[in-house]
Each structure stands twice: as structure tokens, then as C-alpha cells.
Enzyme design. Structure first.
Site, mmCIF file in Angstrom:
data_model
loop_
_atom_site.group_PDB
_atom_site.id
_atom_site.type_symbol
_atom_site.label_atom_id
_atom_site.label_comp_id
_atom_site.label_asym_id
_atom_site.label_seq_id
_atom_site.Cartn_x
_atom_site.Cartn_y
_atom_site.Cartn_z
ATOM 1 C CG HIS A 75 23.521 45.675 13.790
ATOM 2 N ND1 HIS A 75 24.346 46.646 14.288
ATOM 3 C CD2 HIS A 75 24.266 44.534 13.772
ATOM 4 C CE1 HIS A 75 25.525 46.128 14.552
ATOM 5 N NE2 HIS A 75 25.504 44.855 14.261
ATOM 6 C CD GLU A 127 23.366 50.197 15.694
ATOM 7 O OE1 GLU A 127 23.951 51.173 16.162
ATOM 8 O OE2 GLU A 127 23.883 49.480 14.815
ATOM 9 C CB SER A 182 27.767 43.938 11.907
ATOM 10 O OG SER A 182 28.575 42.947 11.356
ATOM 11 C CG ASN A 205 29.499 47.486 15.517
ATOM 12 O OD1 ASN A 205 29.536 47.444 16.743
ATOM 13 N ND2 ASN A 205 29.074 46.472 14.780
HETATM 14 P P1 NAI Z 1 28.256 32.634 11.686
HETATM 15 O O1 NAI Z 1 29.407 32.280 10.830
HETATM 16 O O2 NAI Z 1 28.243 32.192 13.095
HETATM 17 O O3 NAI Z 1 26.914 32.111 11.025
HETATM 18 C C1 NAI Z 1 26.578 32.267 9.675
HETATM 19 C C2 NAI Z 1 25.773 31.044 9.276
HETATM 20 O O4 NAI Z 1 25.162 31.278 8.013
HETATM 21 C C3 NAI Z 1 26.574 29.773 9.149
HETATM 22 O O5 NAI Z 1 26.049 28.787 10.000
HETATM 23 C C4 NAI Z 1 26.420 29.397 7.684
HETATM 24 O O6 NAI Z 1 26.363 27.988 7.485
HETATM 25 C C5 NAI Z 1 25.125 30.039 7.334
HETATM 26 N N1 NAI Z 1 24.921 30.301 5.913
HETATM 27 C C6 NAI Z 1 25.825 30.766 5.023
HETATM 28 N N2 NAI Z 1 25.239 30.862 3.807
HETATM 29 C C7 NAI Z 1 23.965 30.461 3.954
HETATM 30 C C8 NAI Z 1 22.867 30.323 3.065
HETATM 31 N N3 NAI Z 1 22.972 30.629 1.778
HETATM 32 N N4 NAI Z 1 21.685 29.881 3.539
HETATM 33 C C9 NAI Z 1 21.576 29.564 4.864
HETATM 34 N N5 NAI Z 1 22.592 29.655 5.734
HETATM 35 C C10 NAI Z 1 23.763 30.105 5.284
HETATM 36 O O7 NAI Z 1 28.129 34.220 11.566
HETATM 37 P P2 NAI Z 1 27.441 35.216 12.580
HETATM 38 O O8 NAI Z 1 28.434 35.712 13.539
HETATM 39 O O9 NAI Z 1 26.168 34.638 13.053
HETATM 40 O O10 NAI Z 1 27.125 36.438 11.606
HETATM 41 C C11 NAI Z 1 25.994 36.437 10.755
HETATM 42 C C12 NAI Z 1 25.697 37.864 10.346
HETATM 43 O O11 NAI Z 1 25.438 38.621 11.504
HETATM 44 C C13 NAI Z 1 26.843 38.569 9.638
HETATM 45 O O12 NAI Z 1 26.286 39.410 8.668
HETATM 46 C C14 NAI Z 1 27.494 39.374 10.740
HETATM 47 O O13 NAI Z 1 28.154 40.511 10.266
HETATM 48 C C15 NAI Z 1 26.280 39.759 11.541
HETATM 49 N N6 NAI Z 1 26.522 40.104 12.939
HETATM 50 C C16 NAI Z 1 27.379 39.368 13.724
HETATM 51 C C17 NAI Z 1 27.572 39.685 15.041
HETATM 52 C C18 NAI Z 1 28.481 38.875 15.908
HETATM 53 O O14 NAI Z 1 28.833 39.346 17.009
HETATM 54 N N7 NAI Z 1 28.851 37.677 15.520
HETATM 55 C C19 NAI Z 1 26.876 40.834 15.667
HETATM 56 C C20 NAI Z 1 25.926 41.473 14.803
HETATM 57 C C21 NAI Z 1 25.785 41.121 13.480
#
Ligand code: NAI
Ligand code: 3HC
Length: 708
Positions: free
Chosen positions: A436, A448, A415, A486
Site C-alpha cells: 500500500h 504499508e 487501499s 486509513n
Molecule cells: P486511477 O484511476 O488513477 O488509476 C487506475 C488505472 O488502472 C487507470 O489508468 C485504468 O485505466 C487502469 N486499469 C484499469 N483496469 C486495468 C486493467 N485491467 N489492466 C491495466 N490497467 C487497468 O486510480 P489510482 O488512484 O491510481 O488507484 C489505483 C489503486 O491504488 C486503487 O486500488 C486505489 O485504491 C489504490 N490507492 C490509491 C491511492 C490514491 O491516493 N489515489 C492511495 C493508495 C492506494
């Protein structure tokens, strides 16, 4: 006759074919062509009946929406509309059979309802979707429809505008026969069957109009529903009133009342905004240097990395679209948690009867949870959704570079991070792109699509098509911090906090924006999304902050107190077990302390200041984004805000809203805020230029399109 309407005879039946691709809108020349065909049929003694059918993919999708703008701008006069044609169809001695496939929408359905009969293929849809454009049916739809389907159903169809499938419409009495095989053959046969039968004109049929006692509860329930589900919209209320007129006035009077209400809606800002949105949703698919013919990659298998909040939702999108998806995690625990969330979300949909248990099982079966990269070499697209950290993302993309097939799209759901830097970890930056998604990713319609410096046209075109296949609206944006949505949301939420620091009550800030039409106030949104998300980002980007520029103080303090929002039960508000927000004296105390420490004397803040500060913060940043080319057009920004941030469609989006206020007025306010609050409010050069020239963002879009 013009090419827009064709005329032929098939023995004793005349066939009038509308030929105005792509959707047979009733553009100038079409109603005239139908009337001409009808006159020909009337004059031909060998003709006993008439079939009216659409060529190409639909019957008639309605009035030509482009014409409305010409009327409201004064470029064109609105004359008698479709009524003369409809009376001619209804009064035709030789019965006219409307033969429907694709869509009979709006004016299309109104034409069909003036015909003696309507036949249709089962896959077709009929409806009065005008409210979705901020208007109501304008060619007696509100008068003929209740005479065919009854008052309750007519109110529902005109108030909400949703399409009705033909088998349902047939049960309602709107369709006389469902044609199983060839539509034209079936319609011709039907026309011959009814050629000699007496016809009852729809406008003279009153038997379904009900009594005042029967109708009163229908109208009051409809108005109640409009209040709850169609907040602030004028067209649904006008549609209800127009159908009500059908029940209390003779047909001709009802038509006049409908015309009055139609004009009121058509000339409203709401309707202009919603028509802007209709065309905007289609415009975003048009990318100047990625032509329609660009070759796309077939997407048959997908893989997602990370089964957290976003990864799980993204995997669900693929599964919902019938695309098998591998879902990789680092630990069994995280994987199990992710799969459990997915299963719980699906079960919720089954409980709400959105789909069946079998559909849920099929969707679950398309998601393969795993801890390895097995099968990633066969994926057509891999979407990374791991923690937000550049080092981790680069490590993953470098690994993918060694695994993925050469024509696999590598997408990141980051993001905030640079797609170019992520792409630099691979030897194929042309295959790397940002996808995104917005949280919850299985629900929010916005995607996006972030174009990196080297992203290929084929990858962009595939991504845009894929968005549609996933049921999303894809908007192409440039690679800047926060991308478009954002990046603008930052100033918007910053101002919300500043206003509280300056003296506004938390709930007053939220209420002002809710009353403006936003789905939720800005502070409540923070609590919903998680205040810690921004907190982490602020810490990561601390080194980029300019010295001496005012920073919001409160959210960092709330986070330090462990108040991350709904997920911790408290943020700006305290949440009860039903997630209802309540004011919390602890936060009031905190605000008092922060004000005192910063030397701020609280002052009264009125509602207009709240809306102006927040909305013009959006428009000012939007203008910069536009000038930098990070959004292709101002309407792209509007579509992002409507589909990702709960901006109300009847306001058209932040850029359209600024246009409706007048950019000179917006600039004057921005200058005022600049003088009061400093450099964060520096007017965007494009805003200054357009305001100086007396122009709008919409005109900027048109000029850009003409130059492209
Ligand atoms: P989250 O913390 O809920 O999930 C991330 C997951 O990735 C975790 O379950 C973790 O165990 C896993 N992970 C970490 N390293 C890994 C690897 N090497 N291989 C496989 N899995 C791995 O985070 P979230 O919120 O889902 O965010 C993920 C991405 O999405 C980030 O880049 C964030 O900026 C982006 N994003 C988040 C939004 C939100 O509202 N939460 C909205 C739009 C984008
Ligand atoms: N007028 C003018 N252009 C129209 C149009 C209309 N009624 N309906 C569709 N178009 C254009 C679209 O802008 C698009 O143009 P583009 O290719 O240049 O972008 C093209 O036709 C194809 O449309 P879609 O991309 O939307 O095609 P789909 O196949 O996905 O959808 C549809 C077809 C379901 C018919 C959809 O276009 C639609 O819902 N159209 C609007 C229908 C509508 O609202 N009708 C009521 C009009 S108001 C009215 O009739 C008032 C009356 O009561 C007097």
C-alpha cells in the site's frame, strides 16, 4: 583494556581502534578506552604520534543514543560527558590523527575535531546530526566546528544536521587530507609526516570566528530559515544560539552555554519524541516471527498494472531504484497519459536540479509501457494498481496466476480491499501481499506492507527489504479494512467534519491541527487527496454501516455538488490559480442548510476541543488496532503516521503523543466524548486497561517484545 577499544603500535605510531559494532557509538567504556590508549601512547617513548580509527563499518557514529533515555528517566546521572577525553586528545603532546571512514557523526565528529588532524576516505560522511534527535551537539561541536569551517557553515551543519561528504569537508578545512587508498596506511604515513610539527589546538584557533557585523546576518538568516523550515522545533534554535556563543564568548564559556542548551533540549518532550522516532524507524524492520535470516527473493524485474495516479508513481519508484519495470494499461490513451505524467514529474526534478537529464533518460528507459502481459512471465514482482473494485482485482489476480512464474510476488496496492479475498483468486495465496503506497507514490516515504492470512515469511521479508531498496520505510500491517493508516484516518477526518457541523469554522479546524504541527489541516488534506475517493468508498461499504450511528454529512454533499477538492478547483475551499485555498460562501450556506436539516444549533468550539477530538480519535482507534494485532507495536503506528500522514516528528506520532499526555487523561476525555457523542467514541479496551494500570503504549510495546 576492554574489547571496546583496541591498542597496538605500528613502529613509532600508536593505533587506537574503536571496536563497538555496529557503528562504534560512544557507549560506556568507549571514551574510557580511548583515554586509556592515549595514556599508553603518552607513556611509550618509542611512540611519536597516534592514529585514532574505527573498526568495522565506521569511525564513530556519535554518542550512544540509548544512554539519553537513561539520563532523562533519572536512571543515570549525566557527568562530565566527553569533555575530559576531548581535552586529553587536544592537549596530547604526541599529535593524534583521526582516521575517518563510514561516518564521523555527532560525538564522533566532536572527538575528531579535538584531534590535531583529521584524514578521511572520500566516501565517508561527517556531520552534527543531533538536531534530528531534538538535541544539539553536546561535546563542544558548536564551539570547535566554527573554528574549523567558519560560522556560516557551522550554523548550517548544526542547525539542519545534514551529513557533509568528505571532499566538501576537506575544502571547508574540516578534513586535512583525503586518503585515496588504504585508510590506516594513509593515516600512519600522515602521522609520521606531522609527528614533529607544532600543533595549533582547535579550541585556540579564532581566525574563522568572524566579527559581530559579519556574523549578525548569518544568525538572523538562520533563525528566519528555522521559522520557515523547522516550524516549532526548539533544537535548531538552540544550535544556532550555541554557535553564536562561540562567536561572543571565550571557548570555556561557550562550552558551558552549549551544555546549558543541550540539557534544555535533552529533557524536552521534543527530543524524547524524536529519539522514539529514531529507534522506531529501525524497530519496524523487526518482525517477531520473520527472523532476519529469512530467505528473500531477488527482485531484478518488476511489472505494474495500471498507469494511473498510483501505478505511474510506483513504476517510478522501481525505475529510480534501477529496476526495469513493465507498465501495463488497458488503452493506448490511458498509457500515454500515464507516461506523460511520469515524464513531466521527472522533468520537474531535472528543473529543480535533483538529478540530471541523463539520469532522467535512464529512468524513463527502464519503464516499458505496454498494453499486453508480454514479459510478465519473467517479472520477480507484479504490483497491481487498477481501479478499486474487488471483482476487477480478482479477475486480474486470476489472470496473473496463469502468467507469473511460481516465485513471483503478486502485490496489490489496494487501499481498502481484503488481501485474503484477492489472494483467493489465485492458487498461490502465499505469494500474495499488499503493497500500500501513499500518494504521490514516488514521493511519500511510507509503504504499508499488508500481510494476508497465508502470505509467506519469504514474501514478507522480501517486501521489507524491497521497501528499503525503493527508499521507503516499510511497515508490516494486518489485513483489516483501511489497514492501519486509513483505518485511523477515518475517525480523524470524521471528527473534523463533525466539529464543523457542530459550529467550528472550517479554517479554525485546519489551523488548530496545523498549529499542533501537522503538515496540513484535515479538511485541506481531504481537498488535496480528493473528496470523491472517500465518497466512492462510503458508497461501496454502505451495507456495512450500523443503523443509528452518526455519519458526517458535509463531504457527501460537497461531492454531490461536484466539489471534489483541488482537482475540481473547489472542495471545502475554493482554489485560485496558484492552488491557494479561499473560503467560499457557497460552503458556508451549505453548512447552514445541513445544520438546520439535522437540527444542530451551532456552538462555540475551542482549539483544545479540536485537537483533543482529532488526536484522541486517532489514539482510540490505534489502541483497537494494536489490541487486534493489526499493528505489531504502537511505534509502528507512529512511524506510519509520521511518514504517510504528515504527523510532526517532534510529537513522536499519535500513540507517543497520547503517552506524553498521559493515558488516564486521554481516557477521561474519550469517556467525555463518548457520553456526548455516542458509540463512535466507545473507549478501546486496551486504552482502558493501560490507563487503569497507569501504563503507556510504549510500555505495552516493551512487554510485548519481552513476551515475543
Ligand atoms: P486511477 O484511476 O488513477 O488509476 C487506475 C488505472 O488502472 C487507470 O489508468 C485504468 O485505466 C487502469 N486499469 C484499469 N483496469 C486495468 C486493467 N485491467 N489492466 C491495466 N490497467 C487497468 O486510480 P489510482 O488512484 O491510481 O488507484 C489505483 C489503486 O491504488 C486503487 O486500488 C486505489 O485504491 C489504490 N490507492 C490509491 C491511492 C490514491 O491516493 N489515489 C492511495 C493508495 C492506494
Ligand atoms: N547510538 C546507539 N545506537 C545506534 C547509534 C547511536 N548513535 N547509531 C546507530 N545505532 C544502532 C541502530 O539503532 C541500529 O540498531 P539495530 O540494529 O538494533 O536496529 C544499528 O545501530 C545500525 O544502525 P542503522 O540501521 O541506522 O545502520 P545504517 O548503516 O543504516 O546507518 C548510521 C548508520 C548512518 C550511523 C545511522 O545509524 C545513524 O545516523 N545513526 C545516528 C547518528 C547520530 O545521530 N549521531 C549523533 C548522536 S547524538 C550525539 O552524538 C551527541 C553528542 O553531541 C554528545
Amino acid at each position: 583494556m576492554s574489547d571496546l577499544v583496541l591498542y597496538s603500535t605500528q613502529q613509532d605510531v600508536a593505533v587506537i581502534t574503536v571496536n563497538n559494532p555496529p557503528v562504534n557509538a560512544l557507549s560506556p567504556g568507549v571514551p574510557e578506552g580511548i583515554a586509556e590508549g592515549l595514556a599508553k601512547a603518552a607513556a611509550d617513548e618509542t611512540v611519536k604520534a597516534v592514529v585514532l580509527i574505527g573498526g568495522g563499518r565506521s569511525f564513530i557514529a556519535g554518542a550512544d543514543i540509548k544512554e539519553f533515555g537513561k539520563v532523562t528517566s533519572g536512571e543515570k546521572k549525566r557527568e562530565g560527558g566527553l569533555h575530559p577525553l576531548l581535552y586529553a586528545l587536544e592537549d596530547s603532546v604526541k599529535p593524534v590523527v583521526a582516521a575517518i571512514h563510514g561516518q564521523a557523526f555527532g560525538g564522533g565528529l566532536e572527538v575528531a575535531m579535538a584531534c590535531a588532524y583529521r584524514v578521511a576516505v572520500a566516501a565517508a560522511n561527517v556531520g552534527q546530526p543531533e538536531v534530528k534527535l531534538g538535541i544539539i551537539p553536546g561535546a563542544a561541536g558548536t564551539q570547535r566546528l566554527p573554528r574549523l569551517v567558519g560560522v556560516a557553515k557551522a550554523v548550517e551543519m548544526c542547525q539542519f544536521g545534514d551529513p557533509v561528504k568528505v571532499p566538501v569537508a576537506a575544502k571547508l578545512g574540516l578534513i586535512d587530507r583525503v586518503i585515496e587508498r588504504d585508510l590506516l596506511e594513509g593515516a600512519l604515513a600522515y602521522a609520521r609526516e606531522v609527528a614533529a610539527a607544532p600543533v595549533m589546538k582547535v579550541r585556540e584557533r579564532n581566525e574563522k570566528l568572524g566579527t559581530a557585523e559579519e556574523n549578525a546576518p548569518i544568525f538572523s538568516a538562520a533563525r528566519e530559515a528555522a521559522k520557515k523550515r523547522q516550524r516549532q522545533l526548539m533544537a535548531p534554535l538552540a544550535a544556532i544560539a550555541a554557535v553564536e556563543a562561540a562567536t561572543t564568548m571565550p571557548f570555556a564559556e561557550g562550552v558551558k552555554e552549549e551544555a546549558r542548551l543541550f540539557a534544555e533540549c535533552l529533557f524536552s518532550t521534543q527530543s524524547k519524541a524524536m529519539i522514539h522516532v529514531f529507534f522506531g524507524e529501525r524497530t519496524v524492520a523487526k518482525i517477531p516471527n520473520v527472523p532476519k535470516e529469512t530467505v528473500t527473493y531477488p527482485i531484478k524485474r518488476a511489472a505494474v498494472i495500471g498507469a494511473g495516479t498510483m501505478g505511474g508513481g510506483i513504476a517510478m519508484n522501481y525505475a529510480n531504484a534501477g529496476i526495469p519495470v513493465l507498465l501495463k494499461e488497458t488503452s493506448q490513451e490511458a498509457l500515454d497519459r500515464g507516461m506523460k505524467t511520469i515524464s513531466r514529474n521527472y522533468a520537474g526534478s531535472v528543473a529543480k536540479r535533483r538529478f540530471t537529464q541523463q539520469a532522467m533518460d535512464e529512468r524513463m528507459a527502464r519503464i516499458t509501457p505496454q498494453l499486453t502481459y508480454d514479459g510478465f512471465d519473467e517479472a520477480d514482482i507484479i504490483v497491481e494498481a487498477v481501479f478499486e473494485g474487488m471483482a476487477l482485482k480478482k479477475e486480474i489476480f486470476a489472470a496473473l496466476d496463469g502468467i507469473a512464474k511460481s516465485d513471483c510476488i503478486l502485490a496489490s496496492n489496494t487501499s481498502t480491499l481484503s488481501i485474503d479475498e484477492i489472494a483467493s483468486a489465485t492458487k498461490r495465496p502465499q505469494m500474495v501481499i499488499g503493497h500500500h503506497f501513499f500518494s504521490p507514490a514516488n514521493v511519500m516515504r511510507l509503504l504499508e506492507i499488508v500481510r494476508g492470512r497465508e502470505t509467506s515469511k519469504e514474501v514478507i521479508a522480501t517486501s521489507m527489504g524491497l521497501a528499503k531498496a525503493l527508499g521507503k520505510i516499510g511497515v508490516l500491517v494486518g489485513n483489516c479494512r483501511g489497514f492501519v493508516g486509513n483505518r485511523m484516518f477515518g475517525p480523524y477526518r470524521r471528527e473534523a467534519q463533525f466539529l464543523v457541523e457542530e459550529g467550528a469554522a472550517i479554517e479554525a479546524v485546519d489551523k488548530a491541527m496545523y498549529d499542533f504541527g501537522m503538515a496540513m489541516g484535515p479538511l485541506q488534506v481531504g481537498d488535496l487527496a480528493g473528496l470523491d475517493v472517500g465518497w466512492r468508498i462510503r458508497k461501496e461499504f454502505q451495507h456495512l454501516e450500523a443503523a443509528g450511528v452518526r455519519k458526517p454529512l458535509l463531504e457527501d454533499r460537497l461531492c454531490e455538488m461536484g466539489r471534489y477538492g483541488q482537482k475540481t478547483g473547489a472542495g471545502w475551499y475554493k482554489y485560485d490559480e496558484n492552488r491557494r485555498p479561499n473560503l467560499d460562501p457557497v460552503v458556508e450556506d451549505l453548512i447552514g442548510q445541513v445544520r438546520a436539516a439535522a437540527g444542530i444549533t451551532p456552538r462555540a468550539v475551542d482549539e483544545a476541543e479540536v485537537t483533543d477530538r482529532l488526536l484522541y480519535a486517532l489514539a482510540n482507534e490505534g489502541a483497537r488496532i494494536l489490541e487486534e494485532g493489526m499493528a505489531l507495536r504502537s511505534v509502528d503506528i507512529d512511524i506510519i503516521y509520521l511518514n504517510g500522514y504528515g504527523f510532526p516528528a517532534h510529537r513522536g506520532g499519535p500513540m507517543f503523543y497520547a503517552d506524553t499526555v498521559g493515558l488516564d487523561k486521554v481516557l477521561a476525555r474519550v469517556r467525555e466524548f463518548h457520553a456526548q457523542h455516542g458509540p463512535l467514541w466507545k473507549p478501546a479496551p486496551l486504552l482502558e486497561r493501560l490507563a487503569g494500570e497507569g501504563k503507556t503504549f510504549a510500555q505495552f510495546d516493551r512487554a510485548a517484545a519481552a513476551g515475543a
